[in-house]
Design a protein around this motif. Structure first.
Motif, PDB file in Angstrom:
ATOM      1  N   ASP A 186       0.742  -1.225  -0.003  1.00 39.20           N
ATOM      2  CA  ASP A 186       0.027  -0.048   0.082  1.00 39.20           C
ATOM      3  C   ASP A 186       0.801   1.375  -0.112  1.00 39.20           C
ATOM      4  O   ASP A 186       0.362   2.260   0.213  1.00 39.20           O
ATOM      5  N   VAL A 187       2.180   1.040  -0.116  1.00 36.48           N
ATOM      6  CA  VAL A 187       3.178   2.293  -0.218  1.00 36.48           C
ATOM      7  C   VAL A 187       3.604   2.215  -1.745  1.00 36.48           C
ATOM      8  O   VAL A 187       3.974   1.515  -2.270  1.00 36.48           O
ATOM      9  N   GLU A 188       3.707   3.830  -1.992  1.00 31.67           N
ATOM     10  CA  GLU A 188       4.148   3.952  -3.577  1.00 31.67           C
ATOM     11  C   GLU A 188       5.227   4.968  -3.584  1.00 31.67           C
ATOM     12  O   GLU A 188       4.849   6.096  -2.669  1.00 31.67           O
ATOM     13  N   LEU A 189       6.153   4.841  -3.628  1.00 34.74           N
ATOM     14  CA  LEU A 189       7.332   5.601  -3.395  1.00 34.74           C
ATOM     15  C   LEU A 189       7.395   7.103  -4.455  1.00 34.74           C
ATOM     16  O   LEU A 189       6.876   6.887  -5.572  1.00 34.74           O
ATOM     17  N   GLY A 190       7.725   8.213  -4.274  1.00 37.22           N
ATOM     18  CA  GLY A 190       7.689   9.275  -4.713  1.00 37.22           C
ATOM     19  C   GLY A 190       8.970   9.547  -5.519  1.00 37.22           C
ATOM     20  O   GLY A 190       9.702   8.473  -5.823  1.00 37.22           O
ATOM     21  N   GLU A 191       9.251  10.829  -5.491  1.00 38.30           N
ATOM     22  CA  GLU A 191      10.319  11.171  -6.354  1.00 38.30           C
ATOM     23  C   GLU A 191      11.442  12.203  -5.510  1.00 38.30           C
ATOM     24  O   GLU A 191      11.902  13.138  -6.055  1.00 38.30           O
ATOM     25  N   GLU A 192      11.306  11.851  -4.037  1.00 39.72           N
ATOM     26  CA  GLU A 192      11.979  12.761  -3.487  1.00 39.72           C
ATOM     27  C   GLU A 192      12.495  12.304  -1.842  1.00 39.72           C
ATOM     28  O   GLU A 192      11.730  11.253  -1.690  1.00 39.72           O
ATOM     29  N   ALA A 193      13.867  12.403  -1.521  1.00 41.90           N
ATOM     30  CA  ALA A 193      14.183  11.693  -0.571  1.00 41.90           C
ATOM     31  C   ALA A 193      15.372  12.759   0.084  1.00 41.90           C
ATOM     32  O   ALA A 193      16.028  13.649  -0.917  1.00 41.90           O
ATOM     33  N   VAL A 194      15.659  12.380   1.301  1.00 42.08           N
ATOM     34  CA  VAL A 194      17.002  13.027   1.941  1.00 42.08           C
ATOM     35  C   VAL A 194      17.592  11.993   2.589  1.00 42.08           C
ATOM     36  O   VAL A 194      17.024  11.050   3.326  1.00 42.08           O
ATOM     37  N   LEU A 195      18.992  11.860   2.244  1.00 37.12           N
ATOM     38  CA  LEU A 195      19.636  10.594   2.782  1.00 37.12           C
ATOM     39  C   LEU A 195      20.943  11.427   3.404  1.00 37.12           C
ATOM     40  O   LEU A 195      21.418  12.373   2.991  1.00 37.12           O
ATOM     41  N   GLU A 196      21.270  10.919   4.736  1.00 38.79           N
ATOM     42  CA  GLU A 196      22.412  11.556   5.651  1.00 38.79           C
ATOM     43  C   GLU A 196      23.356  10.190   6.042  1.00 38.79           C
ATOM     44  O   GLU A 196      22.979   9.341   6.039  1.00 38.79           O
ATOM     45  N   ASP A 197      24.659  10.758   6.094  1.00 34.64           N
ATOM     46  CA  ASP A 197      25.682   9.826   6.738  1.00 34.64           C
ATOM     47  C   ASP A 197      25.530  10.151   8.262  1.00 34.64           C
ATOM     48  O   ASP A 197      25.941  11.031   8.705  1.00 34.64           O
ATOM     49  N   PRO A 198      25.325   9.053   8.821  1.00 35.36           N
ATOM     50  CA  PRO A 198      25.372   8.907  10.289  1.00 35.36           C
ATOM     51  C   PRO A 198      26.653   9.163  10.975  1.00 35.36           C
ATOM     52  O   PRO A 198      26.621   9.609  11.977  1.00 35.36           O
ATOM     53  N   ASN A 199      27.770   9.005  10.217  1.00 37.04           N
ATOM     54  CA  ASN A 199      29.049   9.141  10.777  1.00 37.04           C
ATOM     55  C   ASN A 199      29.841  10.493  10.404  1.00 37.04           C
ATOM     56  O   ASN A 199      30.884  10.655  10.939  1.00 37.04           O
ATOM     57  N   ALA A 200      28.910  11.508   9.791  1.00 38.56           N
ATOM     58  CA  ALA A 200      29.665  12.578   9.253  1.00 38.56           C
ATOM     59  C   ALA A 200      28.263  13.791   9.432  1.00 38.56           C
ATOM     60  O   ALA A 200      27.360  13.771   8.551  1.00 38.56           O
ATOM     61  N   GLU A 201      28.402  14.426  10.398  1.00 40.80           N
ATOM     62  CA  GLU A 201      27.350  15.487  10.842  1.00 40.80           C
ATOM     63  C   GLU A 201      27.474  16.470   9.484  1.00 40.80           C
ATOM     64  O   GLU A 201      28.337  16.872   9.026  1.00 40.80           O
ATOM     65  N   GLY A 202      26.146  16.727   9.057  1.00 48.62           N
ATOM     66  CA  GLY A 202      25.961  17.629   8.052  1.00 48.62           C
ATOM     67  C   GLY A 202      25.981  17.122   6.610  1.00 48.62           C
ATOM     68  O   GLY A 202      25.751  17.780   5.599  1.00 48.62           O
ATOM     69  N   CYS A 203      26.599  16.035   6.433  1.00 55.57           N
ATOM     70  CA  CYS A 203      26.627  15.226   5.198  1.00 55.57           C
ATOM     71  C   CYS A 203      25.395  14.612   4.842  1.00 55.57           C
ATOM     72  O   CYS A 203      24.794  13.600   5.441  1.00 55.57           O
TER      73      CYS A 203
END
Length: 301
Positions: A186-203
């Motif tokens: 029941d989930v359809e993915l869109g076209e937007e995402a934010v990914l972050e590096d847990p080991n590098a703040e602000g990355c």
């Protein structure tokens, strides 16, 4: 009455579906305008208009509206008035105005300007779903939502609630959806995402209008990045950008839901608001438990 954001809080105790009782609680914190020397003030206002009750009941839910007033005093205006006052003092007394005295003069300037300042008003909507046991706040930021919650707690007196917690971390699960290209039916993915590096703040990496099944996305995950936000649609009825705090920003309701709303012929604005709110509350009542299920279900308090 369509929320643009969804920030959920779990009620730890039941709340009666009784608008009169709820209104009696909120009455102590009903909105009144700022006094002449006040910078800001907040309180609850009637959701359906000035002549309506402070709480509107529909579909097992209690609709609330918090209004904030803030006096606008631009820093440039204060600085200009302060500089003029300092110059007058120095010219009259033939001496240099020191920092401590300047700070006192600044306070005097603010007091003098406040009665002439313009006011800016902002409203935050929320509702208590007495059947599902949630408080839902329409806020674009956590700070705005927390202010609504603080004011509600102050007025209510005994309303234990907290953001819901799931068995599995939303970020971990959403990262798996992209990595394995598998997600609930029941989930359809869109076209937007934010990914972050847990080991590098602000990355972080932000993508828009991007095919989330592309190899490029998998490469980011292979490099150690994890999903923090993900655009998705639930059952072709509700869409938005889901955050790891379980908030759904830029909330939109699908055509099938909007068509249901259009079928209702309201004679007044208040009747239209009532109808829209009832429909929205029922839609979100179906979504919230399912959202928690995507991440392993709700963790026991």
């Amino acid at each position: 009455m369509w929320f643009r954001n969804l920030l959920p809080y779990r009620l730890r105790e039941g709340v009666a579906y009784d608008a009169e009782v709820a209104e009696a609680r909120l009455a102590a914190l009903a909105f009144t305008p700022c006094g002449s020397l006040e910078m800001h003030r907040s309180g609850f206002v009637p959701p359906l208009g000035p002549e309506a009750p402070l709480v509107h009941a529909a579909a097992g839910s209690l609709l609330l509206c918090l209004q904030q007033e803030e006096k606008l005093l631009p820093a440039s205006v204060i600085r200009e008035a302060l500089d003029q006052r300092v110059q007058e003092r120095e010219a009259a007394e033939g001496r240099k105005v020191r920092k401590r005295e300047r700070d006192r003069l600044r306070e005097e300037v603010v007091v003098d300007l406040l009665p002439r300042a313009f006011s800016r008003h902002k409203r935050t909507w929320g509702y208590i779903d007495t059947e599902a046991g949630f408080l839902v706040v329409d806020a674009g930021s956590e700070k705005q939502a927390e202010h609504f919650v603080e004011q509600l707690r102050e007025a209510w007196g005994d309303l234990p609630l907290a953001p819901p917690e799931t068995q599995m971390g939303p970020g971990t699960v959403m990262t798996r959806w992209l990595a394995q290209q598998e997600h609930p039916g029941d989930v359809e993915l869109g076209e937007e995402a934010v990914l972050e590096d847990p080991n590098a703040e602000g990355c972080e990496v932000r993508v828009k209008r991007q095919d989330l099944t592309a190899d490029e996305m998998r490469a980011h995950i292979d490099a150690g990045k994890r999903v923090r936000r993900l655009a998705l649609t639930y059952a072709e009825r509700v869409s938005g950008v889901l955050d790891t705090d379980l908030g759904l920003r830029r909330l939109r309701f699908g055509d099938v839901v909007r068509e249901q709303a259009g079928d209702r012929d309201a004679e007044t604005e208040a009747e239209q608001l009532d109808a829209d709110f009832a429909l929205m509350a029922l839609e979100l009542r179906a979504l919230l438990p399912r959202l928690l299920e995507w991440f392993g279900g709700e963790r026991a308090a």
